[in-house]
Enzyme design. Structure first.
Site, PDB file in Angstrom:
ATOM      1  N   GLU A 155     -57.872   2.772  13.684  1.00  0.00           N
ATOM      2  CA  GLU A 155     -57.620   2.830  15.119  1.00  0.00           C
ATOM      3  C   GLU A 155     -57.345   4.282  15.517  1.00  0.00           C
ATOM      4  O   GLU A 155     -56.407   4.891  15.031  1.00  0.00           O
ATOM      5  CB  GLU A 155     -56.399   1.965  15.454  1.00  0.00           C
TER       6      GLU A 155
ATOM      7  N   GLY B 195     -45.488  -2.191  11.981  1.00  0.00           N
ATOM      8  CA  GLY B 195     -45.326  -3.643  11.991  1.00  0.00           C
ATOM      9  C   GLY B 195     -45.012  -4.186  10.608  1.00  0.00           C
ATOM     10  O   GLY B 195     -44.154  -5.047  10.417  1.00  0.00           O
TER      11      GLY B 195
ATOM     12  N   GLU C 288     -39.576   6.616  21.796  1.00  0.00           N
ATOM     13  CA  GLU C 288     -38.675   7.756  22.032  1.00  0.00           C
ATOM     14  C   GLU C 288     -39.254   8.733  23.053  1.00  0.00           C
ATOM     15  O   GLU C 288     -38.494   9.388  23.771  1.00  0.00           O
ATOM     16  CB  GLU C 288     -38.353   8.474  20.715  1.00  0.00           C
TER      17      GLU C 288
ATOM     18  N   LYS D 185     -35.583  -1.268  22.733  1.00  0.00           N
ATOM     19  CA  LYS D 185     -35.758   0.125  22.328  1.00  0.00           C
ATOM     20  C   LYS D 185     -37.127   0.613  22.792  1.00  0.00           C
ATOM     21  O   LYS D 185     -38.154   0.205  22.276  1.00  0.00           O
ATOM     22  CB  LYS D 185     -35.687   0.298  20.804  1.00  0.00           C
TER      23      LYS D 185
ATOM     24  N   GLU E 162     -49.036  -0.291  10.848  1.00  0.00           N
ATOM     25  CA  GLU E 162     -48.237   0.321   9.786  1.00  0.00           C
ATOM     26  C   GLU E 162     -46.734   0.073  10.006  1.00  0.00           C
ATOM     27  O   GLU E 162     -46.027  -0.372   9.097  1.00  0.00           O
ATOM     28  CB  GLU E 162     -48.561   1.820   9.815  1.00  0.00           C
TER      29      GLU E 162
ATOM     30  N   GLY F 231     -46.720  -2.287  18.561  1.00  0.00           N
ATOM     31  CA  GLY F 231     -46.953  -0.937  18.070  1.00  0.00           C
ATOM     32  C   GLY F 231     -48.008  -0.955  16.983  1.00  0.00           C
ATOM     33  O   GLY F 231     -48.846  -1.858  16.941  1.00  0.00           O
TER      34      GLY F 231
HETATM   35  P1  NAP Z   1     -45.609   2.904  16.668  1.00  0.00           P
HETATM   36  O1  NAP Z   1     -45.577   4.259  16.115  1.00  0.00           O
HETATM   37  O2  NAP Z   1     -45.827   1.770  15.750  1.00  0.00           O
HETATM   38  O3  NAP Z   1     -44.239   2.723  17.464  1.00  0.00           O
HETATM   39  C1  NAP Z   1     -43.934   1.602  18.227  1.00  0.00           C
HETATM   40  C2  NAP Z   1     -42.442   1.485  18.376  1.00  0.00           C
HETATM   41  O4  NAP Z   1     -41.843   1.252  17.114  1.00  0.00           O
HETATM   42  C3  NAP Z   1     -41.781   2.733  18.928  1.00  0.00           C
HETATM   43  O5  NAP Z   1     -40.713   2.360  19.758  1.00  0.00           O
HETATM   44  C4  NAP Z   1     -41.304   3.399  17.656  1.00  0.00           C
HETATM   45  O6  NAP Z   1     -40.249   4.301  17.865  1.00  0.00           O
HETATM   46  C5  NAP Z   1     -40.842   2.219  16.852  1.00  0.00           C
HETATM   47  N1  NAP Z   1     -40.719   2.479  15.412  1.00  0.00           N
HETATM   48  C6  NAP Z   1     -41.264   3.482  14.682  1.00  0.00           C
HETATM   49  N2  NAP Z   1     -40.882   3.381  13.392  1.00  0.00           N
HETATM   50  C7  NAP Z   1     -40.096   2.291  13.292  1.00  0.00           C
HETATM   51  C8  NAP Z   1     -39.403   1.651  12.221  1.00  0.00           C
HETATM   52  N3  NAP Z   1     -39.452   2.102  10.958  1.00  0.00           N
HETATM   53  N4  NAP Z   1     -38.685   0.542  12.491  1.00  0.00           N
HETATM   54  C9  NAP Z   1     -38.627   0.046  13.738  1.00  0.00           C
HETATM   55  N5  NAP Z   1     -39.246   0.604  14.797  1.00  0.00           N
HETATM   56  C10 NAP Z   1     -39.981   1.715  14.586  1.00  0.00           C
HETATM   57  O7  NAP Z   1     -46.724   2.747  17.776  1.00  0.00           O
HETATM   58  P2  NAP Z   1     -47.030   3.756  18.944  1.00  0.00           P
HETATM   59  O8  NAP Z   1     -47.660   4.942  18.310  1.00  0.00           O
HETATM   60  O9  NAP Z   1     -45.860   3.940  19.799  1.00  0.00           O
HETATM   61  O10 NAP Z   1     -48.094   2.889  19.808  1.00  0.00           O
HETATM   62  C11 NAP Z   1     -49.443   2.781  19.492  1.00  0.00           C
HETATM   63  C12 NAP Z   1     -49.741   1.494  18.709  1.00  0.00           C
HETATM   64  O11 NAP Z   1     -49.308   0.340  19.425  1.00  0.00           O
HETATM   65  C13 NAP Z   1     -51.210   1.275  18.514  1.00  0.00           C
HETATM   66  O12 NAP Z   1     -51.441   0.917  17.171  1.00  0.00           O
HETATM   67  C14 NAP Z   1     -51.556   0.127  19.426  1.00  0.00           C
HETATM   68  O13 NAP Z   1     -52.660  -0.626  19.049  1.00  0.00           O
HETATM   69  C15 NAP Z   1     -50.320  -0.671  19.419  1.00  0.00           C
HETATM   70  N6  NAP Z   1     -50.231  -1.520  20.618  1.00  0.00           N
HETATM   71  C16 NAP Z   1     -50.493  -2.857  20.498  1.00  0.00           C
HETATM   72  C17 NAP Z   1     -50.443  -3.694  21.619  1.00  0.00           C
HETATM   73  C18 NAP Z   1     -50.737  -5.164  21.503  1.00  0.00           C
HETATM   74  O14 NAP Z   1     -50.487  -5.893  22.448  1.00  0.00           O
HETATM   75  N7  NAP Z   1     -51.258  -5.646  20.391  1.00  0.00           N
HETATM   76  C19 NAP Z   1     -50.088  -3.151  22.849  1.00  0.00           C
HETATM   77  C20 NAP Z   1     -49.820  -1.795  22.949  1.00  0.00           C
HETATM   78  C21 NAP Z   1     -49.897  -0.987  21.809  1.00  0.00           C
HETATM   79  P3  NAP Z   1     -40.571   5.855  18.091  1.00  0.00           P
HETATM   80  O15 NAP Z   1     -41.156   5.961  19.429  1.00  0.00           O
HETATM   81  O16 NAP Z   1     -39.240   6.495  18.029  1.00  0.00           O
HETATM   82  O17 NAP Z   1     -41.500   6.290  17.010  1.00  0.00           O
END
Ligand code: NAP
Ligand code: MG
Length: 482
Positions: A377, A225, A170, A167, A223, A220
């Site tokens: 962050e 996670g 979006e 997935k 929160e 991601g």
């Molecule tokens: P996010 O809001 O946590 O979303 C990540 C993914 O999870 C998206 O595909 C999102 O879908 C999905 N998601 C949202 N709510 C969910 C739920 N309740 N259940 C299952 N999946 C759900 O993160 P983001 O805003 O896309 O990305 C930024 C974050 O990623 C930052 O905190 C960053 O540090 C972290 N990150 C970490 C790494 C690492 O290697 N540690 C690498 C890259 C990024 P939607 O798009 O539809 O919301």
């Protein structure tokens, strides 16, 4: 799904926006809960049929190499799509595609290596430790490296013999769609790799909850996670989490100033700061503090921000409106908290950039460890600079965080640099560098930055079960109940 593109029954579509111009570049489907469960069922049936899981490592490696070749052949198309959809520069996007191809090659290579152990446990017992695929791997990725984060999961998950369901975020599905079109042109069996677009709270949540998914691998925010971990508890599926960070970059008085300034810029402004391992907290020792800040600000001011497809741009757009607003909110909060804004802080509106989501490289000084801009962050081109006196204080400030993803130390005293970096509680660290890493090294965080590791042999292990087989070499009764 199962080698076919299927229309979602949901009439609602997601407008996919180019963040440099706000133009609509596509309309993406938003999959339903039922469709997600259908895709999971296909992945499970494919796994059980052994069309992929039952292939030899050599056969699977051949397919991974085909995918790598497809990525390389389509590097321009994929680069364009990533630039248009994510807003990053061409240079960054192209490097992502190259890394993606290398990741498939690396795991193809690992499949040629022995994968297990064997030892004599006692005179007549030989123990084998063997690795087996887990089953269905649900892969959920963010928008900051849409292609590369997908591949960091897909390559090891498929290498191990699992069936997968991806997935994408979006708002950034474009390169994932292209990747699946390319995988469809290889010998990968139908149903082994499935893609479903949609929102996290529906598609992502269904994957995390499903009793038919054996591992959920998520990259991601911390929160979300946490939410994934809770949802995964129903069938106790394995959870692999790569989460956020607030990483310290420690500059000592005796650092090579030019190198330290250069990597400090690279550490925070690469990807407009939308990188999980960004060095968003700069800790600078008092002796060079003023000189460092002056040079850092001077160079940050000169960064050319602009559309990713303009070859002059060194820093691209923020991925989307929601995130753009959140970064500007944090800048406002920083000012309200009393931090000293020494550079940037605004949306960029000149030269037509007002059509897109561009933010100036932003620098705060005089911050304290209790401020939100230091604790949370921001995930944007915003850095908080703190002053420290000595080694002990630097380590204390560096570790005063809920995160533990990355960190760096700059010093020409190598003994000190190693002493300090060993005390930094983080999984990805550097001495006299930032962001330089490689596929052979495990990627992941301490504390609330995650669980598990990506890439390297650890990354393959993440998608495998481990079994012990004890072989009785001279079978005879044990005679316990004689
Ligand atoms: P996010 O809001 O946590 O979303 C990540 C993914 O999870 C998206 O595909 C999102 O879908 C999905 N998601 C949202 N709510 C969910 C739920 N309740 N259940 C299952 N999946 C759900 O993160 P983001 O805003 O896309 O990305 C930024 C974050 O990623 C930052 O905190 C960053 O540090 C972290 N990150 C970490 C790494 C690492 O290697 N540690 C690498 C890259 C990024 P939607 O798009 O539809 O919301
Ligand atoms: Mg989100």
């Amino acid at each position: 799904m199962n080698g076919n593109w299927v229309e979602s029954s949901n009439p609602e579509k997601m407008e996919i926006i180019n963040p440099a111009t706000q133009e609509v570049i596509a309309r993406a489907p938003l999959g339903t809960k039922e469709e997600t469960n259908e895709a999971i069922k296909i992945a499970k049936q494919t796994f059980e049929s052994a069309v992929w899981s039952g292939q030899s490592p050599k056969e699977r490696a051949a397919v991974l190499l085909q995918i790598a070749d497809k990525l390389q052949e389509n590097i321009d198309v994929l680069t364009d799509l990533e630039v248009q959809n994510n807003g990053k520069t061409r240079r960054e996007a192209q490097s992502d595609v190259e890394e993606a191809a290398s990741t498939f090659r690396y795991y193809a290579g690992l499949l040629t290596m022995p994968n297990g152990q064997s030892y004599e446990a006692s005179g007549d017992i030989q123990t084998l430790i063997v690795k087996e695929p887990m089953g269905v791997a649900g892969l959920i990725v963010p928008w900051n490296f849409p292609l590369l984060m997908s591949v960091w999961k897909i390559a090891p998950a498929l290498a191990a013999g699992n069936s997968i369901l991806l997935k994408p975020a979006e708002i950034t599905p474009m390169t994932a769609v292209k990747l699946f079109e390319l995988m469809d042109e290889t010998d990968l069996p139908k149903g082994a790799a499935n893609l479903i677009m949609g929102v996290g709270s529906v598609v992502g949540q269904t994957i995390a909850e499903s009793n038919d998914v054996d591992i959920v691998s998520f990259t991601g925010s911390t929160e979300v996670g946490r939410r994934i971990m809770q949802a995964a508890s129903g069938n106790l599926k394995k959870v692999s989490l790569e989460l956020g960070g607030k990483s310290p970059n420690i500059i000592f008085d005796d650092a090579d100033l030019e190198t330290a300034v250069d990597y400090a810029l690279f550490g925070i402004f690469l990807g407009s700061g939308q990188v999980c391992s960004s060095g968003s907290r700069l800790l600078v020792q008092e002796g060079i503090y003023d000189t460092f800040v002056e040079k850092f600000v001077e160079k940050a001011k000169a960064i050319r921000v602009g559309p990713g497809n303009d070859e002059h741009s060194q820093m691209g757009a923020i991925v989307g409106e929601k995130h753009f607003k959140s970064i500007l909110d944090y800048i406002r909060i920083g000012k309200e908290e009393g931090a000293n804004l020494v550079l940037g802080g605004n949306r960029i509106e000149k030269d037509g950039l007002d059509r897109g989501f561009f933010i100036e490289p932003t620098v705060f000084t005089h911050v304290t460890s209790d401020m939100r801009i230091v604790r949370e962050e921001i995930f944007g081109p915003v850095v908080a600079i703190q002053k420290f006196k000595g080694e002990e204080e630097a380590v204390r400030i560096a570790n005063d965080t809920d995160f533990g993803l990355a960190g760096a130390v700059f010093s020409t005293d190598h003994n000190k640099a190693i002493r300090v970096i060993k005390k930094v509680r983080a999984g990805i660290t550097w001495v006299n560098a930032y962001h330089l890493t490689n596929i052979q090294a495990p990627w992941g965080g301490y504390k609330q930055s995650g669980i598990g590791r990506s890439l390297s042999t650890y990354g393959l292990d993440e998608y495998q079960e481990t079994k012990q087989i004890n072989i009785h070499l001279e079978p005879k009764p044990i005679g316990w109940f004689e």
